[in-house]
Write an enzyme that holds these catalytic residues in place. Structure first.
Site, mmCIF file in Angstrom:
data_model
loop_
_atom_site.group_PDB
_atom_site.id
_atom_site.type_symbol
_atom_site.label_atom_id
_atom_site.label_comp_id
_atom_site.label_asym_id
_atom_site.label_seq_id
_atom_site.Cartn_x
_atom_site.Cartn_y
_atom_site.Cartn_z
ATOM 1 N N GLU A 1 -5.837 -5.465 7.899
ATOM 2 C CA GLU A 1 -4.748 -4.499 8.149
ATOM 3 C C GLU A 1 -4.573 -4.319 9.652
ATOM 4 O OE1 GLU A 1 -5.772 -0.558 6.618
ATOM 5 O OE2 GLU A 1 -7.037 -0.201 8.346
ATOM 6 N N GLU B 1 -8.088 2.016 -3.180
ATOM 7 C CA GLU B 1 -8.784 1.806 -1.908
ATOM 8 C C GLU B 1 -9.671 3.014 -1.609
ATOM 9 O OE1 GLU B 1 -6.125 0.804 1.291
ATOM 10 O OE2 GLU B 1 -5.351 -0.956 0.248
ATOM 11 N N GLU C 1 0.847 -1.198 0.000
ATOM 12 C CA GLU C 1 0.000 0.000 0.000
ATOM 13 C C GLU C 1 0.879 1.243 0.000
ATOM 14 O OE1 GLU C 1 -2.810 0.382 3.271
ATOM 15 O OE2 GLU C 1 -3.711 2.173 2.379
ATOM 16 N N ASP D 1 -12.217 0.176 1.753
ATOM 17 C CA ASP D 1 -11.236 0.362 2.827
ATOM 18 C C ASP D 1 -11.952 0.578 4.170
ATOM 19 O OD1 ASP D 1 -8.742 0.678 3.901
ATOM 20 O OD2 ASP D 1 -8.235 2.503 2.818
ATOM 21 N N ASN E 1 -4.672 4.919 -1.999
ATOM 22 C CA ASN E 1 -5.877 5.463 -1.357
ATOM 23 C C ASN E 1 -6.440 6.621 -2.170
ATOM 24 O OD1 ASN E 1 -6.012 4.099 1.432
ATOM 25 N ND2 ASN E 1 -3.858 4.663 1.167
#
Ligand code: C2E
Ligand code: CA
Ligand code: CA
Length: 416
Positions: free
Chosen positions: A357, A270, A180, A300, A238
């Site tokens: 996560e 995400e 990520e 997310d 993101n």
């Protein structure tokens, strides 16, 4: 949202308290102020173990009254170790006990900056840190900074934002399948500042698209480099929903992929569910066309918003990311276990990959693995790191032996 952004000048802090809810509370506050590494310890012994390994902790917040080793004993240990960082006491004790503790710490030549009385408020913490400010922006010792939106615009103009990368491990083969990309502000005086401090502020001022433009291009270029040796690598990025307002976004992204020689399936976007609602038709069109072109879409922070189920039904996600609030410490929380379990069942029924996560311990790794998660991400594997470090980490495959030895040496609690 306030018109000033408040940022703390410590990149690593340690909070010691025997209450899990106080630790969680400080974790959220400190991350929100841009602190990159928030370590937490439920007792003094654990805190000293953390200090054995982490030598850059700049601020310790320590409860006074704890079973086994109390805060006063912790102070003695800190003095014996010649701890140079700053200390804030947390206390529900009588003022006189608190005063004596502060005097004792001073006698130990520790750098106490004050005490927070329980119940603790953010305002209290801000006031305490503001009092310790010595007004010099050049000093690393200054605790608290206030920025205006113009400061952030200047930082965007000066290109001070960059990405850090955190690996994601595929639990089916224990290899890095992706990573990520996370935004960081490389401040010229304060050093590295975490995303939670500035993203909500940029979003509130409709400026996050500027950051996204810069970082997405960095991320895509890096991915093309990584994919030369790892063609199936997937980089997660993101995206705030405010950035999904250009109808030609899927075409622009595809064109950039072709230019760079990567596939859309090398990217996962995400999206946070609470930000998904503004312009339903436009968002749905853009997201559906992104999937059509082969980009991955991840929901997310799953479980933290208001209408997860509705978004799951409406938007074409192919990955579900269980938020770290349910994952960290899940092995000792029945409610977290139930939430993970039902999220996995739901995701599997919808043919989605599940990512957990915030995996910080062996126990949590074991649990999410047994519960059927496909991918994990968390401090147990590695913290987010600079791009070059990540590429080295990936290419020299040292992480594989690293992980194996860690999994072999860390024994689950209760097995002796
Ligand atoms: P997120 O998308 O939920 O990202 C995961 C956050 O958890 C990251 O914080 C990561 O450093 C942290 N994390 C990873 N493993 C662990 C762990 O084991 N324990 C704990 N306690 N934390 C862990 P970070 O980098 O500070 O990012 C915070 C949030 O800021 C992200 O949350 C995401 O919502 C947002 N963000 C980050 N980069 C960007 C960006 O480029 N654009 C947008 N729009 N938002 C971003
Ligand atoms: Ca994310
Ligand atoms: Ca999250």
């Amino acid at each position: 949202m306030s018109d000033k952004l408040t940022i703390m000048a410590f990149s690593s802090t340690l909070v010691i308290d025997d209450s899990r809810s106080i630790l969680d509370y400080f974790n959220i506050i400190l991350e929100g102020m841009g602190v990159l590494n928030v370590f937490t310890a439920l007792n003094g012994k654990k805190a000293l173990e953390i200090l054995d390994h982490e030598d850059d902790i700049e601020l310790i917040l320590c409860d006074i009254n704890m079973p086994e080793m109390d805060g006063i004993e912790v102070l003695r240990h800190l003095s014996e170790r010649n701890y140079q960082g700053k200390i804030i006491l947390i206390s529900g004790e009588h003022q006189r006990v608190l005063d004596s503790t502060v005097r004792l710490a001073e006698a130990y030549a520790l750098n106490i900056i004050g005490a927070l009385k329980k119940p603790i408020t953010i305002k209290q913490l801000h006031e305490l840190l503001a009092r310790t400010n010595n007004r010099s922006r050049n000093s690393k010792n200054t605790a608290l900074y206030k920025f205006s939106i113009d400061d952030l615009k200047d930082a965007l103009d000066r290109n001070e934002f960059t990405i850090y990368i955190q690996p994601k491990i595929n639990l089916h083969n224990q290899k890095i399948g992706g990573a990520e990309a996370l935004a960081r502000w490389q401040h010229p005086e304060l050093g590295l500042i975490g995303a939670d401090a500035f993203i909500p502020f940029l979003e509130a001022h409709q400026l996050v698209y500027r950051l996204t433009d810069v970082l997405l291009d960095q991320a895509m270029t890096i991915t093309s480099e990584i994919c030369r040796n790892n063609p199936d690598f997937k980089l997660s990025f993101n995206v705030s929903v405010d950035c999904l307002n250009r109808l030609n976004l899927p075409d622009l992204l595809l064109a950039r992929c072709i230019e760079l020689g990567v596939r859309p399936s090398n990217f996962i976007f995400e999206l946070t569910e609470s930000r998904l609602v503004k312009d339903f038709k436009k968002t749905l069109e853009i997201m559906t066309r992104m999937r059509l072109k082969g980009f991955g879409l991840s929901i997310d922070d799953f479980g933290t918003g208001y209408s997860s189920m509705e978004h799951l039904q409406n938007f074409p996600f192919d990955e579900l990311k269980i938020d770290k609030t349910f994952v960290t410490g899940a092995s000792i929380s029945e409610s977290s276990k139930a939430i993970i379990e039902s999220s996995v069942i739901l995701a599997k029924k919808l043919d989605m990959q599940v990512v957990a996560e915030g995996v910080e311990s062996y126990e949590d790794w074991q649990l999410v693995s047994e519960m059927g998660c496909d991918i994990i991400q968390g401090y147990m594997v590695a913290r987010p790191m600079p791009v070059r470090d990540f590429i080295d980490y990936l290419n020299n495959k040292k992480y594989q032996t690293d992980l194996k030895s860690r999994l072999l040496t860390i024994k689950p609690q209760g097995t002796g």
